[in-house]
Design an enzyme around this catalytic site. Sequence first.
Site, PDB file in Angstrom:
ATOM      1  N   HIS A  85       0.808  -1.231   0.000  1.00  0.00           N
ATOM      2  CA  HIS A  85       0.000   0.000   0.000  1.00  0.00           C
ATOM      3  C   HIS A  85       0.836   1.274   0.000  1.00  0.00           C
ATOM      4  O   HIS A  85       0.296   2.367  -0.113  1.00  0.00           O
ATOM      5  CB  HIS A  85      -0.954   0.043   1.205  1.00  0.00           C
ATOM      6  CG  HIS A  85      -0.257   0.337   2.506  1.00  0.00           C
ATOM      7  ND1 HIS A  85       0.374  -0.624   3.239  1.00  0.00           N
ATOM      8  CD2 HIS A  85      -0.079   1.492   3.182  1.00  0.00           C
ATOM      9  CE1 HIS A  85       0.902  -0.081   4.323  1.00  0.00           C
ATOM     10  NE2 HIS A  85       0.650   1.216   4.311  1.00  0.00           N
TER      11      HIS A  85
HETATM   12  C1  UD1 Z   1      -1.780   5.942   5.419  1.00  0.00           C
HETATM   13  C2  UD1 Z   1      -0.452   6.452   5.977  1.00  0.00           C
HETATM   14  C3  UD1 Z   1       0.595   5.347   5.923  1.00  0.00           C
HETATM   15  C4  UD1 Z   1       0.086   4.096   6.608  1.00  0.00           C
HETATM   16  C5  UD1 Z   1      -1.283   3.710   6.061  1.00  0.00           C
HETATM   17  C6  UD1 Z   1      -1.839   2.562   6.867  1.00  0.00           C
HETATM   18  C7  UD1 Z   1       0.019   8.826   5.584  1.00  0.00           C
HETATM   19  C8  UD1 Z   1       0.771   9.789   4.760  1.00  0.00           C
HETATM   20  N1  UD1 Z   1       0.061   7.554   5.170  1.00  0.00           N
HETATM   21  O1  UD1 Z   1      -1.579   5.617   4.060  1.00  0.00           O
HETATM   22  O2  UD1 Z   1       1.769   5.774   6.573  1.00  0.00           O
HETATM   23  O3  UD1 Z   1       1.004   3.060   6.359  1.00  0.00           O
HETATM   24  O4  UD1 Z   1      -2.190   4.810   6.169  1.00  0.00           O
HETATM   25  O5  UD1 Z   1      -2.786   1.841   6.168  1.00  0.00           O
HETATM   26  O6  UD1 Z   1      -0.586   9.192   6.553  1.00  0.00           O
HETATM   27  N2  UD1 Z   1      -8.946   5.052   1.119  1.00  0.00           N
HETATM   28  C9  UD1 Z   1     -10.195   4.492   1.066  1.00  0.00           C
HETATM   29  N3  UD1 Z   1     -10.813   4.207   2.253  1.00  0.00           N
HETATM   30  C10 UD1 Z   1     -10.266   4.464   3.476  1.00  0.00           C
HETATM   31  C11 UD1 Z   1      -8.989   5.052   3.491  1.00  0.00           C
HETATM   32  C12 UD1 Z   1      -8.343   5.344   2.315  1.00  0.00           C
HETATM   33  O7  UD1 Z   1     -10.737   4.238   0.000  1.00  0.00           O
HETATM   34  O8  UD1 Z   1     -10.875   4.177   4.518  1.00  0.00           O
HETATM   35  C13 UD1 Z   1      -8.249   5.318  -0.167  1.00  0.00           C
HETATM   36  C14 UD1 Z   1      -8.507   6.713  -0.722  1.00  0.00           C
HETATM   37  O9  UD1 Z   1      -8.552   6.624  -2.104  1.00  0.00           O
HETATM   38  C15 UD1 Z   1      -7.248   7.469  -0.321  1.00  0.00           C
HETATM   39  C16 UD1 Z   1      -6.176   6.378  -0.367  1.00  0.00           C
HETATM   40  O10 UD1 Z   1      -6.839   5.206   0.041  1.00  0.00           O
HETATM   41  O11 UD1 Z   1      -6.966   8.536  -1.183  1.00  0.00           O
HETATM   42  C17 UD1 Z   1      -4.996   6.667   0.538  1.00  0.00           C
HETATM   43  O12 UD1 Z   1      -5.426   6.896   1.882  1.00  0.00           O
HETATM   44  P1  UD1 Z   1      -4.526   7.774   2.875  1.00  0.00           P
HETATM   45  O13 UD1 Z   1      -5.108   7.735   4.238  1.00  0.00           O
HETATM   46  O14 UD1 Z   1      -4.254   9.101   2.290  1.00  0.00           O
HETATM   47  O15 UD1 Z   1      -3.143   7.048   2.874  1.00  0.00           O
HETATM   48  P2  UD1 Z   1      -2.792   5.507   3.058  1.00  0.00           P
HETATM   49  O16 UD1 Z   1      -2.213   5.026   1.779  1.00  0.00           O
HETATM   50  O17 UD1 Z   1      -3.929   4.782   3.646  1.00  0.00           O
HETATM   51  N1  UDP Z   2      -3.817  -5.289   9.019  1.00  0.00           N
HETATM   52  C1  UDP Z   2      -5.096  -5.829   9.157  1.00  0.00           C
HETATM   53  N2  UDP Z   2      -5.776  -6.184   8.031  1.00  0.00           N
HETATM   54  C2  UDP Z   2      -5.264  -6.042   6.783  1.00  0.00           C
HETATM   55  C3  UDP Z   2      -3.964  -5.482   6.654  1.00  0.00           C
HETATM   56  C4  UDP Z   2      -3.269  -5.109   7.786  1.00  0.00           C
HETATM   57  O1  UDP Z   2      -5.582  -5.994  10.272  1.00  0.00           O
HETATM   58  O2  UDP Z   2      -5.953  -6.385   5.808  1.00  0.00           O
HETATM   59  C5  UDP Z   2      -3.094  -4.881  10.227  1.00  0.00           C
HETATM   60  C6  UDP Z   2      -1.733  -5.512  10.383  1.00  0.00           C
HETATM   61  O3  UDP Z   2      -1.839  -6.780  11.010  1.00  0.00           O
HETATM   62  C7  UDP Z   2      -1.016  -4.481  11.235  1.00  0.00           C
HETATM   63  C8  UDP Z   2      -1.561  -3.169  10.694  1.00  0.00           C
HETATM   64  O4  UDP Z   2      -2.826  -3.496  10.119  1.00  0.00           O
HETATM   65  O5  UDP Z   2      -1.372  -4.600  12.591  1.00  0.00           O
HETATM   66  C9  UDP Z   2      -0.634  -2.599   9.674  1.00  0.00           C
HETATM   67  O6  UDP Z   2      -1.271  -1.579   8.989  1.00  0.00           O
HETATM   68  P1  UDP Z   2      -0.813  -1.072   7.553  1.00  0.00           P
HETATM   69  O7  UDP Z   2      -0.046  -2.120   6.864  1.00  0.00           O
HETATM   70  O8  UDP Z   2      -2.024  -0.528   6.902  1.00  0.00           O
HETATM   71  O9  UDP Z   2       0.088   0.193   7.904  1.00  0.00           O
HETATM   72  P2  UDP Z   2       1.619   0.401   8.305  1.00  0.00           P
HETATM   73  O10 UDP Z   2       1.930  -0.491   9.442  1.00  0.00           O
HETATM   74  O11 UDP Z   2       2.433   0.151   7.093  1.00  0.00           O
HETATM   75  O12 UDP Z   2       1.687   1.849   8.669  1.00  0.00           O
END
Ligand code: UD1
Ligand code: UDP
Length: 358
Positions: A203
């Site tokens: 992601h």
């Molecule tokens: C964010 C964090 C990242 C973390 C990740 C965990 C930042 C800069 N990034 O990345 O460090 O690893 O969360 O998962 O804060 N979207 C949906 N539904 C949701 C949320 C997001 O559809 O509930 C989609 C939207 O299109 C959005 C994209 O995902 O634009 C990215 O979401 P965003 O929260 O900006 O960043 P993440 O990639 O989730």
């Molecule tokens: N996780 C989850 N379901 C999923 C993917 C991740 O419960 O489908 C959990 C995972 O076990 C961990 C956390 O979400 O506890 C990690 O989140 P993510 O990978 O989104 O973010 P990051 O750690 O890279 O910031």
Amino acid sequence: MYAVIVIGTRPQIIKTAPLLREAESRGFDLDVVHTGQHYDYEMSKIFFKELSMPDPVSNLGVGSGSHGLQTGKMMIELENVFNKLKPDVVLVPGDTNSTLAGALAASKMGIPVAHVESGCRSFDMGMPEEVNRRLTDHCSDLLFCVSEWARTQLLKESIESDRVLLVGDTMYESVQAHRGDVDSDDILEKLGVDEDYFVLTVHRAENTDIEVRLRNIFETVMDFDEEIVFPCHPRTRKRLVESGLMEKIEGSKVRLVEPVGYYSMLRLIRDAEMVLTDSGGVQKEAFWLDTPCVTLRDNTEWRETVELGWNRLVGAEPRLIRKAVEDFRSGGLRKSVNPYDFGGASEKIVEELMQSFD
Ligand code: UD1
Ligand code: UDP
């Protein structure tokens, strides 16, 4: 004494659950403010339910957007919420935009900030998370570190040692607390997946937004003999569709599913032959659950897992991905230490907050 913890994303909810439990048992008044950065049921609410967390006192509903828009909106809303709630201290876990917004909004209002998971560094300022964690650390009053390496790093960055506390990782506490729930989870049975499978998560912006990297990763993993369970982040789903890769995946051994709940994710990690991921949290969970991890990034803030042999950094380079998978297939890994455990991270954090702010 009243504290607020600002969270907004999936991993932050998971990091916060042990703190809320500890706070409740100690009579420490701690409320959750949710920025709304993650809003889909399976990216947010599911974890509150599974981990029996109280609802946030406020959800700012900020949602998705560019970094400036998202962080700026959060700061505006957080200022209003802090004015209303008047917390004595604001906790911010992790390294997301919600972390930085919480830290900046509070510190500009003169409210003490405590950073949970402080001192981690990938040394890659091209990653939004590295910017967030560095800036958050440098405006925090208390810095709770997960490892000795992190503590030393903060001292090298000239942060006063009396503000830097080595406590360990609340994510580890969470894994330990829920081993029983993982045992009784039935995701593998539901999916009908055999013993020999890999689990994949992707992601990070550097992989989803650079098409050649996304293509390299998926075209490489599709060639493996094993079935690959792939809980797909919404961001990645969009890019896979836009790039045309989704169609290829549909006819392959990659089993794309919606994001799964926490217990299911831990079960998938625990029972997999190998984990392939660009997630921060998943790298550590693989380590704690004794599953080798191939990290689809060029660097990691979880360097200890690499040094101890359980994690390989391969970027999005097909040759390196294949080589790491082959090497791990030969097995033989043994673990002697957990560099993220110093006995009860949450207890140490709550104790320190009670002493510092009461
Ligand atoms: C964010 C964090 C990242 C973390 C990740 C965990 C930042 C800069 N990034 O990345 O460090 O690893 O969360 O998962 O804060 N979207 C949906 N539904 C949701 C949320 C997001 O559809 O509930 C989609 C939207 O299109 C959005 C994209 O995902 O634009 C990215 O979401 P965003 O929260 O900006 O960043 P993440 O990639 O989730
Ligand atoms: N996780 C989850 N379901 C999923 C993917 C991740 O419960 O489908 C959990 C995972 O076990 C961990 C956390 O979400 O506890 C990690 O989140 P993510 O990978 O989104 O973010 P990051 O750690 O890279 O910031």
